[in-house]
Motif scaffolding. Structure first.
Motif, PDB file in Angstrom:
ATOM      1  N   ALA A 198      -0.374   1.806   0.256  1.00 31.13           N
ATOM      2  CA  ALA A 198      -0.332   2.361  -0.928  1.00 31.13           C
ATOM      3  C   ALA A 198      -0.049   3.735  -1.468  1.00 31.13           C
ATOM      4  O   ALA A 198       0.127   4.258  -2.450  1.00 31.13           O
ATOM      5  CB  ALA A 198      -1.840   1.684  -1.788  1.00 31.13           C
ATOM      6  N   LEU A 221       0.410  -9.965   0.593  1.00 28.97           N
ATOM      7  CA  LEU A 221       1.124  -8.593   0.700  1.00 28.97           C
ATOM      8  C   LEU A 221       0.228  -7.686   1.427  1.00 28.97           C
ATOM      9  O   LEU A 221      -1.082  -7.508   1.291  1.00 28.97           O
ATOM     10  CB  LEU A 221       1.294  -8.253  -0.813  1.00 28.97           C
ATOM     11  N   VAL A 270       0.640  -0.284  -7.061  1.00 27.11           N
ATOM     12  CA  VAL A 270      -0.299  -1.230  -6.842  1.00 27.11           C
ATOM     13  C   VAL A 270      -1.397  -1.832  -8.062  1.00 27.11           C
ATOM     14  O   VAL A 270      -1.834  -2.839  -8.114  1.00 27.11           O
ATOM     15  CB  VAL A 270      -1.073  -0.842  -5.512  1.00 27.11           C
ATOM     16  N   VAL A 316      -3.867  -9.410  -1.710  1.00 28.18           N
ATOM     17  CA  VAL A 316      -3.099  -8.217  -1.390  1.00 28.18           C
ATOM     18  C   VAL A 316      -4.079  -7.273  -0.766  1.00 28.18           C
ATOM     19  O   VAL A 316      -5.129  -6.980  -0.996  1.00 28.18           O
ATOM     20  CB  VAL A 316      -2.874  -7.568  -2.811  1.00 28.18           C
ATOM     21  N   PHE A 363      10.194  -3.314  -6.086  1.00 23.10           N
ATOM     22  CA  PHE A 363       8.564  -3.746  -5.538  1.00 23.10           C
ATOM     23  C   PHE A 363       8.246  -4.744  -6.313  1.00 23.10           C
ATOM     24  O   PHE A 363       7.454  -5.749  -5.744  1.00 23.10           O
ATOM     25  CB  PHE A 363       7.830  -2.639  -5.700  1.00 23.10           C
ATOM     26  N   ILE A 402       0.365  -3.473   1.756  1.00 23.59           N
ATOM     27  CA  ILE A 402       0.806  -2.237   1.053  1.00 23.59           C
ATOM     28  C   ILE A 402       0.248  -1.087   1.461  1.00 23.59           C
ATOM     29  O   ILE A 402      -0.800  -0.778   1.332  1.00 23.59           O
ATOM     30  CB  ILE A 402       0.515  -2.442  -0.496  1.00 23.59           C
ATOM     31  N   ALA A 433       5.488  -7.473   3.178  1.00 25.47           N
ATOM     32  CA  ALA A 433       5.228  -5.816   2.918  1.00 25.47           C
ATOM     33  C   ALA A 433       6.463  -5.200   2.469  1.00 25.47           C
ATOM     34  O   ALA A 433       7.386  -5.334   3.067  1.00 25.47           O
ATOM     35  CB  ALA A 433       4.702  -5.043   4.155  1.00 25.47           C
ATOM     36  N   PRO A 434       5.918  -4.126   1.439  1.00 27.90           N
ATOM     37  CA  PRO A 434       7.280  -3.481   1.125  1.00 27.90           C
ATOM     38  C   PRO A 434       7.571  -2.363   2.398  1.00 27.90           C
ATOM     39  O   PRO A 434       6.683  -1.976   2.903  1.00 27.90           O
ATOM     40  CB  PRO A 434       6.875  -2.820  -0.051  1.00 27.90           C
ATOM     41  N   TYR A 473      -4.327  -3.590   0.602  1.00 25.93           N
ATOM     42  CA  TYR A 473      -3.569  -2.254   0.140  1.00 25.93           C
ATOM     43  C   TYR A 473      -4.633  -1.194   1.276  1.00 25.93           C
ATOM     44  O   TYR A 473      -5.837  -1.177   1.348  1.00 25.93           O
ATOM     45  CB  TYR A 473      -3.614  -1.893  -0.946  1.00 25.93           C
ATOM     46  N   SER A 500       7.348  -8.573  -5.311  1.00 25.88           N
ATOM     47  CA  SER A 500       5.885  -9.120  -5.545  1.00 25.88           C
ATOM     48  C   SER A 500       5.636 -10.309  -6.093  1.00 25.88           C
ATOM     49  O   SER A 500       4.745 -11.032  -5.745  1.00 25.88           O
ATOM     50  CB  SER A 500       5.147  -7.848  -5.892  1.00 25.88           C
TER      51      SER A 500
END
Length: 272
Positions: free
Chosen positions: A134, A130, A152, A54, A115, A132, A83-84, A56, A119
């Motif tokens: 954040a 991922l 997160v 992940v 989300f 993110i 990715a969101p 971020y 995820s």
């Protein structure tokens, strides 16, 4: 986006679209920015981590999406990135769903559910990662506190074998007409270390690590010393047009090699 794709973003992702966007963003960046630079101390650790990763990061600019695609391609070529993405923006820029983006409604409680559901699906698959933003919104790289969104901090519970990598991004004008994009990864944090903390402290630990990475990157950017960075991509130097044509002709008449850069960079400036 279909319900199936909403539940599993991997179904919408296309490897062909990913390769095209790597090419497109690389070309676009070289045309419109002077360079994408990685801090020499900030190359990512843990790319060979057996579990999910992940990344971020802060969210300073429209350019972030292009930079993330190029960083993912350059440093994590064997991983599948997701990715969101703001649901309203994803409706406008549907191509991002084809390269791993999934919709999140940033203005409702439903967004948190979206989300976490997406995820969970992504991080359960091998070789996934991922990316993110954040903060969940655009914010200046110097803003403190960063104000990371709490989502997160839930991810270690979903993926206890994940590795969390802070990523600092910043943009600045140096000596050329185009801006510089700067990136640096911080020290990785195992999910197990985060799980030992309550959620509030977990979020604070993540924010602390990203803040430290941003502060160190910021000091290098302010120093304006290119040797502190390696260039992952470089754009066209010089002013262009008639002015550079005149400079080129003047160099030719004096027997000098023409370098369009305002300040020529050191040899070996590019990343290997």
């Amino acid at each position: 986006m279909s319900r199936a794709a909403d539940a599993d973003p991997s179904q919408a992702r296309s490897a062909v679209a990913w390769r095209f966007m790597v090419f497109y963003f690389g070309r676009f960046l070289r045309r419109h920015l002077n360079a994408l630079r990685i801090a020499r101390w900030g190359r990512p650790e843990g790319a060979d981590h057996p579990g999910p990763i992940v990344v971020y990061l802060n969210h300073p600019s429209w350019w972030d999406a292009a930079v993330l695609v190029l960083l993912a391609h350059g440093f994590f070529p064997r991983r599948v990135s997701h990715a969101p993405f703001d649901a309203r923006m994803l409706e406008r820029y549907g191509v991002f769903a084809r390269i791993g983006a999934f919709a999140v409604d940033l203005d409702s409680a439903r967004g948190a559910i979206q989300f976490l559901k997406a995820s969970r699906s992504i991080l359960a698959r091998p070789g996934r990662m991922l990316w993110i933003t954040a903060q969940g919104r655009f914010a200046d790289a110097r803003r403190r506190p960063l104000g990371l969104r709490p989502g997160v901090a839930h991810l270690p519970e979903i993926a206890p074998d994940a590795l969390f990598l802070p990523l600092a991004l910043e943009y600045a004008f140096w000596d050329e007409r185009g801006a510089e994009a700067f990136a640096a990864f911080g020290t990785p944090i195992p999910a197990a270390e985060l799980l030992a903390l309550p959620r509030a402290e977990r979020l604070a630990r993540l924010e602390e690590a990203l803040t430290a990475t941003l502060d160190r990157l910021g000091r290098d950017v302010v120093a304006r010393e290119p040797e502190r960075f390696a260039a992952l991509a470089s754009g066209t130097k010089g002013v262009g047009g008639i002015y550079d044509l005149w400079r080129r002709l003047r160099a030719a008449t004096t027997g000098r090699r023409f370098d369009p850069a305002h300040r020529p960079g050191p040899a070996g400036d590019h990343a290997p």
